[in-house]
Design a protein around this motif. Structure first.
Motif, PDB file in Angstrom:
ATOM      1  N   ARG A 237     110.487 105.037 -27.048  1.00  0.00           N
ATOM      2  CA  ARG A 237     111.250 105.082 -25.969  1.00  0.00           C
ATOM      3  C   ARG A 237     112.349 105.504 -25.756  1.00  0.00           C
ATOM      4  O   ARG A 237     113.102 106.292 -25.310  1.00  0.00           O
ATOM      5  N   GLU A 238     113.397 104.333 -26.386  1.00  0.00           N
ATOM      6  CA  GLU A 238     114.135 103.874 -26.789  1.00  0.00           C
ATOM      7  C   GLU A 238     114.846 104.936 -27.007  1.00  0.00           C
ATOM      8  O   GLU A 238     116.584 105.006 -26.955  1.00  0.00           O
ATOM      9  N   GLU A 239     114.452 104.967 -28.500  1.00  0.00           N
ATOM     10  CA  GLU A 239     115.614 105.968 -29.182  1.00  0.00           C
ATOM     11  C   GLU A 239     115.480 107.616 -28.352  1.00  0.00           C
ATOM     12  O   GLU A 239     116.546 108.353 -28.825  1.00  0.00           O
ATOM     13  N   VAL A 240     113.864 107.761 -27.926  1.00  0.00           N
ATOM     14  CA  VAL A 240     114.673 108.945 -27.406  1.00  0.00           C
ATOM     15  C   VAL A 240     114.660 109.478 -26.757  1.00  0.00           C
ATOM     16  O   VAL A 240     115.401 109.901 -26.283  1.00  0.00           O
ATOM     17  N   ASP A 241     115.226 108.192 -25.713  1.00  0.00           N
ATOM     18  CA  ASP A 241     116.589 107.888 -24.336  1.00  0.00           C
ATOM     19  C   ASP A 241     117.870 108.266 -24.830  1.00  0.00           C
ATOM     20  O   ASP A 241     118.700 109.305 -24.381  1.00  0.00           O
ATOM     21  N   ALA A 242     117.934 107.857 -26.214  1.00  0.00           N
ATOM     22  CA  ALA A 242     119.282 107.830 -26.703  1.00  0.00           C
ATOM     23  C   ALA A 242     120.215 109.110 -27.508  1.00  0.00           C
ATOM     24  O   ALA A 242     120.739 109.593 -26.793  1.00  0.00           O
ATOM     25  N   THR A 243     118.627 109.737 -27.760  1.00  0.00           N
ATOM     26  CA  THR A 243     118.747 111.375 -28.206  1.00  0.00           C
ATOM     27  C   THR A 243     118.946 112.732 -27.100  1.00  0.00           C
ATOM     28  O   THR A 243     119.624 113.182 -27.268  1.00  0.00           O
ATOM     29  N   LEU A 244     118.349 111.618 -25.508  1.00  0.00           N
ATOM     30  CA  LEU A 244     118.735 112.926 -24.288  1.00  0.00           C
ATOM     31  C   LEU A 244     120.025 112.138 -24.393  1.00  0.00           C
ATOM     32  O   LEU A 244     120.519 113.071 -23.400  1.00  0.00           O
ATOM     33  N   GLN A 245     120.198 111.605 -24.513  1.00  0.00           N
ATOM     34  CA  GLN A 245     122.176 110.764 -23.600  1.00  0.00           C
ATOM     35  C   GLN A 245     123.238 111.748 -25.091  1.00  0.00           C
ATOM     36  O   GLN A 245     123.900 112.215 -24.439  1.00  0.00           O
ATOM     37  N   ILE A 246     122.803 111.898 -26.341  1.00  0.00           N
ATOM     38  CA  ILE A 246     124.186 112.579 -26.843  1.00  0.00           C
ATOM     39  C   ILE A 246     123.364 113.772 -26.644  1.00  0.00           C
ATOM     40  O   ILE A 246     124.765 114.587 -26.619  1.00  0.00           O
ATOM     41  N   ALA A 247     122.447 114.184 -26.087  1.00  0.00           N
ATOM     42  CA  ALA A 247     122.245 116.234 -25.943  1.00  0.00           C
ATOM     43  C   ALA A 247     122.882 116.399 -24.291  1.00  0.00           C
ATOM     44  O   ALA A 247     122.461 117.092 -24.451  1.00  0.00           O
ATOM     45  N   LYS A 248     123.467 115.188 -23.873  1.00  0.00           N
ATOM     46  CA  LYS A 248     123.674 115.536 -22.543  1.00  0.00           C
ATOM     47  C   LYS A 248     122.956 116.316 -21.597  1.00  0.00           C
ATOM     48  O   LYS A 248     122.854 116.869 -20.814  1.00  0.00           O
ATOM     49  N   LEU A 249     121.269 115.591 -21.661  1.00  0.00           N
ATOM     50  CA  LEU A 249     120.382 116.392 -20.933  1.00  0.00           C
ATOM     51  C   LEU A 249     119.707 115.124 -19.893  1.00  0.00           C
ATOM     52  O   LEU A 249     119.926 113.698 -20.427  1.00  0.00           O
ATOM     53  N   ASN A 250     120.005 115.302 -18.775  1.00  0.00           N
ATOM     54  CA  ASN A 250     119.896 114.502 -17.513  1.00  0.00           C
ATOM     55  C   ASN A 250     117.592 113.813 -17.687  1.00  0.00           C
ATOM     56  O   ASN A 250     116.938 115.118 -17.451  1.00  0.00           O
ATOM     57  N   ALA A 251     117.236 112.663 -17.935  1.00  0.00           N
ATOM     58  CA  ALA A 251     116.025 112.660 -17.595  1.00  0.00           C
ATOM     59  C   ALA A 251     115.005 112.889 -16.999  1.00  0.00           C
ATOM     60  O   ALA A 251     113.848 113.174 -17.050  1.00  0.00           O
ATOM     61  N   ALA A 252     115.888 112.760 -15.431  1.00  0.00           N
ATOM     62  CA  ALA A 252     115.824 112.851 -14.583  1.00  0.00           C
ATOM     63  C   ALA A 252     114.767 114.220 -14.544  1.00  0.00           C
ATOM     64  O   ALA A 252     113.898 115.130 -12.976  1.00  0.00           O
ATOM     65  N   GLU A 253     115.420 115.510 -14.857  1.00  0.00           N
ATOM     66  CA  GLU A 253     115.194 117.734 -14.972  1.00  0.00           C
ATOM     67  C   GLU A 253     113.797 117.092 -16.248  1.00  0.00           C
ATOM     68  O   GLU A 253     113.677 118.189 -15.229  1.00  0.00           O
ATOM     69  N   LEU A 254     113.533 116.036 -16.667  1.00  0.00           N
ATOM     70  CA  LEU A 254     112.200 116.517 -17.635  1.00  0.00           C
ATOM     71  C   LEU A 254     111.284 116.064 -17.425  1.00  0.00           C
ATOM     72  O   LEU A 254     111.038 115.115 -16.299  1.00  0.00           O
TER      73      LEU A 254
END
Length: 393
Positions: free
Chosen positions: A5-22
């Motif tokens: 999960r940590e790796e996924v969250d890090a990828t979302l940050q790099i892509a500048k995506l807000n996890a709350a919207e997904l």
């Protein structure tokens, strides 16, 4: 390696995506060992319109029909579609058990990771396009062995070509409903479990029996009693053939418990005209109209409007002439049909050509649209005429 999960969250940050919207659930895709292109595998993709998809979900079948030398078509119970391969620049993935966002929304999914293996992939899919049923072959097959009556020598030959409903479904590129409708148009009937077209002279013999009986009994053409016809004509021809003739040239109805047929004057006049024209290359129009009127049952009125798609009148010859030209003898392909027509006559009015191209019109397509695509228009003596867009050899 499976992602955390940590790796996924890090990828979302790099892509500048807000996890709350997904959605909280995450699909991690990976190729399984041996995953291959769909072209080399056991599956291919087929794009279906909603109505066809619903038919499959309801338990109905879709059938692919065509011989090796024919372009394959797909048939539902009542429609025919061309099958075309459509390439796509996107890679299409086969993922067994993959859940859509709508399915994930319905589940109580938390921040879980779903590791999914890709089974295969493809860069193309089969696309369906509604097309006219390919029915020309149906008449060709049935005309291999037309029915000439029970006493015909051919009926004693067991090697004669005969086709059941299953045989026709196997060989004709059309849906079952379209085939059955065309069998009615061809005046075909089932004899001993096989579909047959009556040989034209035999059909006219049956019709002549019926019209002579109507005349001798002074019946109205709108009220011909079935049972009396069968009783009177049964000794001459099989009863099922007499009834078939009545169905071909009349409309069945019941009055006070008795079955009657209302004979169609236009159909009878049209058949009589075909009988007169089939043995003549060209016929003086005035003489033909006189003989034609004398040949139909008394009380029926002949009109050239009854011959649309059956005969062609040449108004420019002197004297005017008429000749047999049946629309069902013309090619099935659009361009070939127009080539054939323009080889017969260089210029056509819309009134003359319309009966010979009407059956080419697809859904929401008009005769005018066909003429625009396959011909050029010009004015001749104040009348719009159409000629070929390309040289006709």
């Amino acid at each position: 390696m499976k992602r955390t999960r940590e790796e996924v969250d890090a990828t979302l940050q790099i892509a500048k995506l807000n996890a709350a919207e997904l959605l909280p659930a995450v699909h991690c895709l990976g190729f399984r060992p041996g995953a291959s292109s769909a072209a080399a595998g056991d599956f291919c993709l087929l794009e279906l319109e909603p109505t066809l998809c619903q038919q499959l979900e309801d338990g109905h079948s879709l059938v692919i029909r065509g011989d090796k030398d024919e372009q394959a078509v797909l048939c539902s119970k009542d429609k025919t579609y061309d099958l075309k391969i459509a390439d796509t620049s996107n890679m299409l993935l086969f993922i067994p058990g993959c859940k859509t966002p709508d399915q994930l929304k319905k589940e109580d999914s938390h921040c879980n990771i779903i590791h999914t293996e890709i089974f295969g992939f493809s860069n193309n899919y089969w696309e369906l396009r509604r097309c006219r049923p390919k029915l020309k072959k149906l008449k060709k097959l049935l005309m291999e062995n037309p029915y000439e009556g029970p006493d015909s020598q051919k009926e004693k030959d067991s090697n004669s070509s005969k086709y059941t409903t299953e045989d026709l479904l196997d060989q004709i590129q059309a849906s079952e409903e379209e085939i059955m409708t065309q069998l009615q148009v061809l005046n075909a009937c089932e004899i001993g479990g096989y579909w047959r077209i009556l040989e034209f002279d035999y059909e006219m013999k049956l019709l002549n029996h019926v019209t002579q009986l109507v005349d001798s009994e002074s019946w109205s053409f709108s009220k011909v009693p079935l049972n009396t016809c069968l009783q009177e004509l049964g000794p001459l021809e099989p009863e099922e053939m007499i009834e078939h003739c009545l169905k071909c040239y009349g409309k069945k109805y019941v009055d006070e418990g008795e079955v009657y047929f209302e004979l169609d004057a236009d159909k009878i006049c049209r058949a009589t005209a075909q009988m007169l024209l089939q043995n003549a290359v060209k016929f003086n129009l005035a003489e033909f109209q006189e003989v034609w009127q004398q040949s139909v049952p008394e009380g029926m009125i002949t009109s050239l409007d009854q011959l649309k798609g059956l005969a062609l009148v040449d108004r420019h010859s002197r004297p005017e002439i008429i000749s047999l030209l049946k629309v069902d003898d013309l090619p099935e392909d659009n361009q070939e049909r127009f080539n054939s027509l323009f080889s017969l006559r260089e210029k056509w009015t819309e009134e003359d050509i319309a009966p010979y191209i009407q059956d080419l019109c697809g859904e929401k397509q008009t005769i005018g649209a066909l003429l625009t695509k396959y011909s050029r228009s010009s004015m001749q003596n104040g009348v719009k005429v159409y000629n070929s867009r390309r040289p006709i050899s």
